[in-house]
Design a protein around this motif. Structure first.
Motif, PDB file in Angstrom:
ATOM      1  N   PRO A 536       0.579  -1.299  -0.487  1.00 41.05           N
ATOM      2  CA  PRO A 536      -0.296  -0.256  -0.263  1.00 41.05           C
ATOM      3  C   PRO A 536       0.868   1.246  -0.063  1.00 41.05           C
ATOM      4  O   PRO A 536       0.506   2.442  -0.468  1.00 41.05           O
ATOM      5  N   GLU A 537       2.237   0.886   0.787  1.00 38.10           N
ATOM      6  CA  GLU A 537       2.629   2.424   0.790  1.00 38.10           C
ATOM      7  C   GLU A 537       3.265   3.022  -0.631  1.00 38.10           C
ATOM      8  O   GLU A 537       3.749   3.840  -0.972  1.00 38.10           O
ATOM      9  N   ASN A 538       3.373   1.978  -1.661  1.00 37.94           N
ATOM     10  CA  ASN A 538       3.948   2.068  -3.561  1.00 37.94           C
ATOM     11  C   ASN A 538       2.627   1.835  -3.823  1.00 37.94           C
ATOM     12  O   ASN A 538       2.690   1.623  -5.201  1.00 37.94           O
ATOM     13  N   GLY A 539       1.432   2.436  -3.316  1.00 34.01           N
ATOM     14  CA  GLY A 539       0.004   2.920  -4.069  1.00 34.01           C
ATOM     15  C   GLY A 539      -0.425   1.245  -5.205  1.00 34.01           C
ATOM     16  O   GLY A 539      -1.311   1.562  -5.560  1.00 34.01           O
ATOM     17  N   HIS A 540      -0.274   0.736  -3.816  1.00 38.40           N
ATOM     18  CA  HIS A 540      -1.195  -1.291  -4.092  1.00 38.40           C
ATOM     19  C   HIS A 540      -1.502  -1.706  -2.992  1.00 38.40           C
ATOM     20  O   HIS A 540      -0.932  -2.624  -2.322  1.00 38.40           O
ATOM     21  N   PRO A 541      -2.707  -1.126  -2.560  1.00 39.94           N
ATOM     22  CA  PRO A 541      -3.422  -1.867  -1.679  1.00 39.94           C
ATOM     23  C   PRO A 541      -3.643  -2.915  -1.636  1.00 39.94           C
ATOM     24  O   PRO A 541      -5.165  -2.801  -1.290  1.00 39.94           O
ATOM     25  N   GLY A 542      -3.208  -3.863  -2.542  1.00 42.49           N
ATOM     26  CA  GLY A 542      -4.498  -4.808  -2.304  1.00 42.49           C
ATOM     27  C   GLY A 542      -3.123  -6.145  -3.557  1.00 42.49           C
ATOM     28  O   GLY A 542      -1.673  -6.130  -2.979  1.00 42.49           O
ATOM     29  N   ILE A 543      -4.452  -6.921  -3.658  1.00 47.48           N
ATOM     30  CA  ILE A 543      -3.302  -8.202  -3.843  1.00 47.48           C
ATOM     31  C   ILE A 543      -3.819  -8.383  -5.429  1.00 47.48           C
ATOM     32  O   ILE A 543      -4.987  -8.549  -5.938  1.00 47.48           O
ATOM     33  N   ASP A 544      -2.676  -9.659  -6.512  1.00 46.91           N
ATOM     34  CA  ASP A 544      -3.024  -9.278  -8.255  1.00 46.91           C
ATOM     35  C   ASP A 544      -2.888 -11.418  -7.777  1.00 46.91           C
ATOM     36  O   ASP A 544      -1.998 -11.177  -7.815  1.00 46.91           O
ATOM     37  N   PHE A 545      -3.546 -11.612  -8.288  1.00 48.12           N
ATOM     38  CA  PHE A 545      -4.112 -12.896  -8.446  1.00 48.12           C
ATOM     39  C   PHE A 545      -4.358 -13.350 -10.621  1.00 48.12           C
ATOM     40  O   PHE A 545      -4.782 -12.686 -10.118  1.00 48.12           O
ATOM     41  N   ALA A 546      -2.693 -13.994 -10.665  1.00 51.64           N
ATOM     42  CA  ALA A 546      -3.134 -13.686 -11.428  1.00 51.64           C
ATOM     43  C   ALA A 546      -3.993 -15.744 -11.924  1.00 51.64           C
ATOM     44  O   ALA A 546      -3.935 -15.845 -11.169  1.00 51.64           O
ATOM     45  N   ALA A 547      -4.416 -15.369 -13.433  1.00 55.27           N
ATOM     46  CA  ALA A 547      -5.693 -15.965 -13.609  1.00 55.27           C
ATOM     47  C   ALA A 547      -5.970 -16.348 -14.880  1.00 55.27           C
ATOM     48  O   ALA A 547      -5.474 -15.043 -15.803  1.00 55.27           O
ATOM     49  N   GLU A 548      -6.414 -17.074 -15.853  1.00 54.00           N
ATOM     50  CA  GLU A 548      -7.175 -16.784 -17.200  1.00 54.00           C
ATOM     51  C   GLU A 548      -7.994 -16.269 -17.542  1.00 54.00           C
ATOM     52  O   GLU A 548      -9.006 -16.571 -16.147  1.00 54.00           O
ATOM     53  N   GLU A 549      -8.160 -15.657 -18.452  1.00 52.21           N
ATOM     54  CA  GLU A 549      -9.167 -14.760 -18.362  1.00 52.21           C
ATOM     55  C   GLU A 549     -10.986 -15.751 -18.511  1.00 52.21           C
ATOM     56  O   GLU A 549     -10.630 -17.116 -19.181  1.00 52.21           O
ATOM     57  N   GLY A 550     -11.756 -15.000 -17.778  1.00 51.98           N
ATOM     58  CA  GLY A 550     -13.297 -16.588 -17.517  1.00 51.98           C
ATOM     59  C   GLY A 550     -13.406 -16.677 -16.220  1.00 51.98           C
ATOM     60  O   GLY A 550     -14.183 -17.610 -16.501  1.00 51.98           O
ATOM     61  N   ALA A 551     -11.810 -17.321 -15.711  1.00 52.10           N
ATOM     62  CA  ALA A 551     -11.608 -18.114 -14.096  1.00 52.10           C
ATOM     63  C   ALA A 551     -12.595 -17.355 -13.788  1.00 52.10           C
ATOM     64  O   ALA A 551     -13.330 -15.982 -13.251  1.00 52.10           O
ATOM     65  N   GLU A 552     -13.489 -18.230 -12.544  1.00 52.07           N
ATOM     66  CA  GLU A 552     -14.803 -18.071 -11.885  1.00 52.07           C
ATOM     67  C   GLU A 552     -14.013 -17.171 -10.578  1.00 52.07           C
ATOM     68  O   GLU A 552     -13.052 -17.039  -9.910  1.00 52.07           O
ATOM     69  N   VAL A 553     -14.620 -15.820 -10.025  1.00 53.05           N
ATOM     70  CA  VAL A 553     -14.249 -15.173  -8.828  1.00 53.05           C
ATOM     71  C   VAL A 553     -15.135 -15.637  -7.907  1.00 53.05           C
ATOM     72  O   VAL A 553     -16.507 -14.736  -7.787  1.00 53.05           O
ATOM     73  N   GLN A 604     -19.734 -17.875  -3.714  1.00 58.17           N
ATOM     74  CA  GLN A 604     -20.452 -17.698  -4.791  1.00 58.17           C
ATOM     75  C   GLN A 604     -19.831 -16.638  -5.686  1.00 58.17           C
ATOM     76  O   GLN A 604     -18.976 -16.176  -5.009  1.00 58.17           O
ATOM     77  N   VAL A 605     -19.819 -17.277  -7.166  1.00 59.00           N
ATOM     78  CA  VAL A 605     -19.516 -17.138  -8.554  1.00 59.00           C
ATOM     79  C   VAL A 605     -19.718 -15.057  -8.062  1.00 59.00           C
ATOM     80  O   VAL A 605     -21.078 -14.973  -8.336  1.00 59.00           O
ATOM     81  N   LEU A 606     -19.081 -14.359  -8.514  1.00 58.69           N
ATOM     82  CA  LEU A 606     -19.417 -12.184  -7.794  1.00 58.69           C
ATOM     83  C   LEU A 606     -19.120 -12.094  -9.803  1.00 58.69           C
ATOM     84  O   LEU A 606     -19.811 -11.289 -10.208  1.00 58.69           O
ATOM     85  N   GLY A 607     -18.030 -13.326 -10.152  1.00 55.97           N
ATOM     86  CA  GLY A 607     -17.816 -13.116 -11.713  1.00 55.97           C
ATOM     87  C   GLY A 607     -17.505 -13.388 -12.176  1.00 55.97           C
ATOM     88  O   GLY A 607     -16.355 -14.637 -11.905  1.00 55.97           O
ATOM     89  N   TYR A 608     -16.264 -12.945 -14.007  1.00 56.93           N
ATOM     90  CA  TYR A 608     -14.927 -13.437 -13.998  1.00 56.93           C
ATOM     91  C   TYR A 608     -14.072 -13.041 -14.293  1.00 56.93           C
ATOM     92  O   TYR A 608     -14.238 -11.646 -14.607  1.00 56.93           O
ATOM     93  N   VAL A 609     -12.163 -13.652 -14.169  1.00 57.31           N
ATOM     94  CA  VAL A 609     -11.634 -13.041 -14.461  1.00 57.31           C
ATOM     95  C   VAL A 609     -11.016 -11.924 -15.604  1.00 57.31           C
ATOM     96  O   VAL A 609     -11.519 -12.507 -16.473  1.00 57.31           O
ATOM     97  N   GLY A 610     -11.135 -10.940 -15.787  1.00 60.27           N
ATOM     98  CA  GLY A 610     -10.779  -9.854 -17.249  1.00 60.27           C
ATOM     99  C   GLY A 610      -9.641  -9.083 -17.279  1.00 60.27           C
ATOM    100  O   GLY A 610      -8.916  -9.575 -16.324  1.00 60.27           O
ATOM    101  N   SER A 611      -9.391  -9.013 -17.746  1.00 59.27           N
ATOM    102  CA  SER A 611      -8.179  -7.800 -18.273  1.00 59.27           C
ATOM    103  C   SER A 611      -9.116  -5.881 -18.294  1.00 59.27           C
ATOM    104  O   SER A 611      -8.558  -4.738 -19.050  1.00 59.27           O
TER     105      SER A 611
END
Length: 641
Positions: A536-553, A604-611
């Motif tokens: 968060p100190e360098n402007g990234h207050p979260g975590i990036d999960f690499a996944a294929e497009e369309g994978a369930e979230v 519960q599925v909220l959506g799908y991984v995208g870009s």
């Protein structure tokens, strides 16, 4: 869009097959000196085959091979799809996507096709206007034609009221022969038919067989008029006519404008040889040629249909042919013929009950496989009722870019503590809403072809603790469509389900247990996750999960959706309020399946991984906030690799 493009390609393929067959028949009939006007009728039937999706039904025996039968059924379903896209479904509960986020490669193909159609249409229109402007100063002659220095070669121009244009130098018997030729065109309505045929070819510009049909039609159309012009003429008069053909063919490039018919158009050598050898057939030979052309025309308009699979007759009330359902009727009670089913028991495979079959299907075109197809495709007529496989609560009932209109039902846990979930996709419409309780056999929707599908079917999936399983082991399919659940197979599924449950759920610990008192989180994407650091100190207050497009979230815990919207930076994103000041956020989604104010449950599925938004590739940006301050979950097993 995918279904529309595939249906149009199938229509073009059918027209191409008809064109190729007609070309072979015409070659044989020309050798038999059949009148060219008969061949023109055959080419007109080919033109209709290119634009008419229906035809004369022809029942064919069903192939013995299951793959061939499934392929034939798929082609038949494609042929029944409308060429125009269906009307939009009822408004979805999900946040609307911007137009560019809904584009697919099928939209690109449709755009390329449309550009080609417009280019050819504009080219033909410009050519017609140029030719009409060139002969604007032509004057009417005593024989009813138009001539002048601006007319270089004989031709007919116009659609509804065509005019014959002849050069002033054309006189005597040659002028009379050419005039008869052009007036024969007008009498046969060729000035109107040729542009219509050209319009058909514009629609199928990518199909070389469509261009073959146009060129062959033009050839036989000219030959038919030549035959009418020399009918009853002596050999000397035919020679004069042929000299006129040769003379105007040498004047320059033939006129190819769709709205014109030039006298010297086509292969001059073939036309001259045809005229010198032309003879009128006797009544018997003429009748045989007429029968051959009639049979060929009928064959062009045939639409093959594969016989349905042999199955017990179904009650007419359950089909779309006898009763059209309302788009979203009120839920109905369980049919008497469908007893409610309890959940399977993997620990006792021999006595495990089965789910209710969700559709009175005609056949199953594709079964679930471990590496590719996620569920079973139960093919049935559009509008056929879809039933809940067991008692449960509706998790989702809305639209998805791939599944179309779909319903997901949570059936609770079985005697072994395993959670069962079923999914029903490609519906024409849904008959339930999220949060609604349903019973086994209750109508939850109707068979359709929404989303990515090639025909009317219900795509049926089954999950145990998030583990995808093959429904045929647990569903009351008919006959050989059902598979025997052996104890060995049940133990294999049980081990995988338990393993996935232990890897999916993690305890909040190492400083994170104080987050709203939540003791158990769920991974937002399927394990094993690939993550980038929390900074968060360098402007990234979260975590990036690499996944294929369309994978369930997935939702990491129970909560309420406070935001489901689009942002230029975040793309499609969802924010959940878990109570006690804890919020989680899911960014860069390809699409979301929830809306603001909706209650969700853990996993519960909220959506799908995208870009979407400011993103360099498909991934999920996940944030957690406690009392509006960034919460560090990197110390929990939630992020263990």
């Amino acid at each position: 869009m995918r279904s529309t493009v595939l249906a149009f390609l199938l229509l073009s393929a059918r027209g191409g097959v008809a064109a190729l067959a007609a070309w072979l028949v015409c070659r044989a009939l020309r050798r038999a000196h059949a009148p060219s006007r008969f061949l023109c009728w055959l080419w007109l039937a080919v033109g209709l085959r290119f634009v008419l999706p229906w035809g004369i039904p022809l029942k064919l025996p069903r192939p013995e091979s299951a793959p061939l039968a499934a392929a034939a059924d798929t082609v038949q379903e494609l042929g029944e799809l409308p060429l125009l896209p269906p009307a939009p479904a009822a408004a979805s509960a999900a946040a609307p996507l911007p137009w560019y986020a809904r584009l697919t490669p099928w939209h690109a193909l449709a755009a390329v096709w449309l550009v080609g159609v417009l280019v050819l249409a504009v080219r033909g229109g410009i050519g017609y206007l140029k030719l009409k402007r060139c002969v604007a100063l032509a004057c009417k002659t005593p024989d009813g034609c138009y001539g002048g220095a601006c007319v270089p070669t004989p031709f007919t121009l116009g659609f509804v009221r065509p005019r014959v244009y002849l050069p002033d130098s054309l006189q005597g018997p040659a002028r009379q022969a050419v005039l008869l030729h052009e007036r024969t065109h007008i009498r046969r309505r060729d000035p109107l038919v040729k542009p219509l045929f050209y319009a058909v070819v514009c629609l199928h510009w990518f199909n070389p067989l469509a261009w073959l049909a146009l060129r062959a039609f033009e050839h036989d159309m000219e030959a038919a008029c030549d035959e009418a012009a020399v009918q009853g003429c002596t050999l000397a008069e035919r020679s004069t006519y042929c000299e006129s053909l040769l003379h105007f063919a040498m004047q320059g490039r033939p006129i190819r404008t769709p709205g014109s018919l030039a006298f010297g158009q086509g292969s001059v050598k073939e036309r001259i040889v045809h005229l010198l050898h032309y003879r009128r057939l006797g009544a018997g030979a003429l009748a045989l040629c007429a029968v051959a052309v009639g049979v060929s025309v009928t064959a062009c308009m045939v639409r093959p249909q594969v016989e349905a699979s042999h199955a017990a007759p179904e009650p007419p009330a359950a089909t779309a042919e006898t009763a059209e359902p309302t788009p979203t009727p009120a839920p109905t009670e369980t049919p008497a013929a469908m007893p409610a089913a309890t959940l399977p028991t993997l620990s006792d495979a021999a006595n495990s009950p089965r789910f209710v079959c969700p559709v009175k299907y005609k056949y199953i075109s594709r079964f679930a496989t471990e590496n590719s197809h996620r569920g079973d495709d139960l093919c049935a007529a559009e509008g056929t009722e879809i039933y809940a496989a067991a008692d449960g609560v509706v998790l989702a009932a809305q639209e998805h870019y791939s599944w179309g209109n779909f319903v997901e039902i949570d059936h609770g846990t079985d005697a072994d503590g395993l959670r069962w979930v079923t999914l029903y996709a490609h519906m024409k419409s849904c008959a339930v809403v999220p949060g609604q309780s349903v019973t086994a056999g209750q109508v939850i929707g109707y068979v359709g072809s929404t989303g990515h599908t090639t025909g009317n079917a219900c795509h049926f999936e089954m999950h145990v603790n998030g583990t995808l399983v093959e429904p045929r082991y647990f569903t009351a399919y008919r006959g050989s469509d059902a598979a025997e659940l052996t104890q060995e197979k049940a133990d294999e599924i049980l081990v995988e389900a338990v393993r996935n449950a232990s890897s999916d759920q993690v305890t909040a610990a190492d400083g994170a247990a104080a987050l709203s008192g939540v003791e158990l989180f769920t991974l937002p994407v399927a394990p094993p996750p690939q993550v980038s650091g929390y900074d968060p100190e360098n402007g990234h207050p979260g975590i990036d999960f690499a996944a294929e497009e369309g994978a369930e979230v997935y939702a990491v815990a129970d909560g309420i959706v406070t935001t489901a919207d689009y942002d230029a930076e975040k793309g499609n994103y969802v924010v959940l309020d878990h109570g006690g000041g804890l919020e989680t956020e899911y960014q860069h989604l390809k699409s979301s399946l929830v809306s603001a104010g909706q209650s969700v449950v853990q996993s519960q599925v909220l959506g799908y991984v995208g870009s979407t938004g400011n993103s360099t590739g498909p991934h999920l940006h996940f944030e957690a906030r406690q009392d509006s301050a960034p919460a560090d979950l990197t110390g929990t097993a939630l992020l263990a690799e």
